[in-house]
Design a protein around this motif. Sequence first.
Motif, PDB file in Angstrom:
ATOM      1  N   GLY A  94      14.774 -32.278   3.121  1.00 46.42           N
ATOM      2  CA  GLY A  94      13.795 -31.235   2.846  1.00 46.42           C
ATOM      3  C   GLY A  94      13.696 -30.180   3.933  1.00 46.42           C
ATOM      4  N   GLY A  95      14.023 -30.521   5.181  1.00 50.88           N
ATOM      5  CA  GLY A  95      13.905 -29.557   6.263  1.00 50.88           C
ATOM      6  C   GLY A  95      15.108 -28.659   6.458  1.00 50.88           C
ATOM      7  N   LEU A  96      16.202 -28.913   5.743  1.00 59.30           N
ATOM      8  CA  LEU A  96      17.440 -28.155   5.967  1.00 59.30           C
ATOM      9  C   LEU A  96      17.388 -26.690   5.536  1.00 59.30           C
ATOM     10  N   PRO A  97      16.617 -26.319   4.510  1.00 61.63           N
ATOM     11  CA  PRO A  97      16.584 -24.891   4.167  1.00 61.63           C
ATOM     12  C   PRO A  97      16.019 -24.002   5.266  1.00 61.63           C
ATOM     13  N   GLN A 223      13.664 -14.596   5.349  1.00 55.99           N
ATOM     14  CA  GLN A 223      13.771 -15.223   4.043  1.00 55.99           C
ATOM     15  C   GLN A 223      12.415 -15.762   3.562  1.00 55.99           C
ATOM     16  N   ASN A 224      11.551 -16.180   4.485  1.00 54.16           N
ATOM     17  CA  ASN A 224      10.216 -16.628   4.083  1.00 54.16           C
ATOM     18  C   ASN A 224       9.334 -15.459   3.644  1.00 54.16           C
ATOM     19  N   LEU A 225       9.476 -14.317   4.314  1.00 51.55           N
ATOM     20  CA  LEU A 225       8.720 -13.138   3.906  1.00 51.55           C
ATOM     21  C   LEU A 225       9.176 -12.646   2.540  1.00 51.55           C
ATOM     22  N   PRO A 247      17.162 -19.552  -0.267  1.00 49.20           N
ATOM     23  CA  PRO A 247      16.565 -20.008  -1.524  1.00 49.20           C
ATOM     24  C   PRO A 247      17.438 -20.992  -2.288  1.00 49.20           C
ATOM     25  N   ASN A 248      18.756 -20.828  -2.233  1.00 52.48           N
ATOM     26  CA  ASN A 248      19.625 -21.787  -2.920  1.00 52.48           C
ATOM     27  C   ASN A 248      19.610 -23.143  -2.223  1.00 52.48           C
ATOM     28  N   ALA A 249      19.525 -23.139  -0.893  1.00 47.51           N
ATOM     29  CA  ALA A 249      19.381 -24.414  -0.177  1.00 47.51           C
ATOM     30  C   ALA A 249      18.071 -25.085  -0.568  1.00 47.51           C
ATOM     31  N   GLY A 250      16.990 -24.288  -0.667  1.00 42.31           N
ATOM     32  CA  GLY A 250      15.711 -24.843  -1.082  1.00 42.31           C
ATOM     33  C   GLY A 250      15.743 -25.374  -2.499  1.00 42.31           C
ATOM     34  N   ALA A 251      16.465 -24.688  -3.386  1.00 39.08           N
ATOM     35  CA  ALA A 251      16.573 -25.145  -4.772  1.00 39.08           C
ATOM     36  C   ALA A 251      17.372 -26.437  -4.867  1.00 39.08           C
ATOM     37  N   LEU A 252      18.418 -26.569  -4.051  1.00 38.41           N
ATOM     38  CA  LEU A 252      19.241 -27.778  -4.099  1.00 38.41           C
ATOM     39  C   LEU A 252      18.442 -28.993  -3.636  1.00 38.41           C
ATOM     40  N   GLY A 264      10.226 -23.495   2.394  1.00 33.91           N
ATOM     41  CA  GLY A 264      11.564 -23.139   1.946  1.00 33.91           C
ATOM     42  C   GLY A 264      12.047 -23.885   0.730  1.00 33.91           C
ATOM     43  N   VAL A 265      11.275 -24.854   0.242  1.00 31.51           N
ATOM     44  CA  VAL A 265      11.699 -25.665  -0.908  1.00 31.51           C
ATOM     45  C   VAL A 265      11.051 -25.112  -2.169  1.00 31.51           C
TER      46      VAL A 265
END
Length: 299
Positions: A94-97, A223-225, A247-252, A264-265
Motif C-alpha cells: 500500500g505504501g509503494l505509490p 501527483q497528490n495535488l 495513479p496507476n500504481a495506486g490503482a494496482l 495515493g491508493v
Amino acid sequence: MPAETIRSPRGLDAPTGVASPRGLGGLTGVVAAELTKLVRRPASWLLLVIAVVLGLTFTYLIPYAGYAGGTRGPRSGRGLAPLLPAELVGNSIGGLPVFLGALMVILGVLTVGGEYGWGTWKTLLTQGPSRTTGYAGKLLALAAATLVAVLAVFATGAVTSAAIAAAEGAPTSWPGAGDLAVGVGAGWLIATMWASFGALLAVLLRGVALPVGLGLVWLLAVQNLLASIAAPLLDWVAQAQKGLPGPNAGALVAALGATADTPGVEAVVGGGQAALVLGAYLLGFALLGLFRLRRGDVL
C-alpha cells in the motif's frame, strides 16, 4: 575523488578486491560489481531500514495503538481485521505509490547519479563495458535491490501481523501462495518502476541532489495535488491522471487489497490496465535513460 585502482591479473580492483567488469566479463561483471557497491553502500541499508520502519509504523503499529486505545479513526469501524495476516498483501504494497515509492526513487538516483558526483562514470566505462552494458547492469542491480526491499516489507509485515493476531487471540488466516506471489510481483513492478524513474532523472540532470529533489516533489506533492485538487475540478485532469505512473500504481495496489485510506491508493483504473501502464513506464524510463547516456557526455 575516486580511490586509485590497482589492476591485478585476476581482474580484481585493489584495494577493495571487487571484481572488475572486465575481469568477470560483460553484463555479468557489471551486475556483480553494482550489487557489491549497493551492499557496501551504507545509504542502501539506510533506505531499506527506513522503508521497513515506515511500513510497520503506519500500517500496523499506529493503527494497532489506536485500536488498543479505543481511538476513533478511518480504520476504527473495521476493528482489528485490517491488521491481521489475511490483509498482508494489501498492507505490504500500500505504501509503494507514494512514500515507499519515494525511497525507491532515491535509491535509483543514488545508484546512477552518484557516478557523476564521484566522477567515476569515465572509470567504469574504460574498464571494458559499453554504455549500454554499464547502464543495463545498474538497472538489473536496482531490480535485485527493489526485490529485496519488497520481500523485506512482506516478511516484517507477516511477523508483525502474526504477533498482533496472537496478542488479540484472533484467527491467523494467511493469503494463498498465488496471492502472495501476485502481491510480491506487483510490488516489485512498482518499486522497480520508481527506481528506474530515479535513474532516468539522474542521467538527465547528471547528479544527485536535484534529481532527488524533483523526484520527491513529484511523488509527494504534484501527483497528490493533481488527484486531490485538480482532478475533482477539471475532468480532463481526471482523465489524464489515468495515464500517470502514480495513479496507476495506486490503482494496482487497490486492486490487490490496499485500503483506500492509504495516501495515493485509489482505483482510478482496473488492476490489469494499471499493470500494463506501469510496465510501459518501466520500459520507457529504462530506454530513455539509456538513450540519454549513449548520446550525452558522461563527464
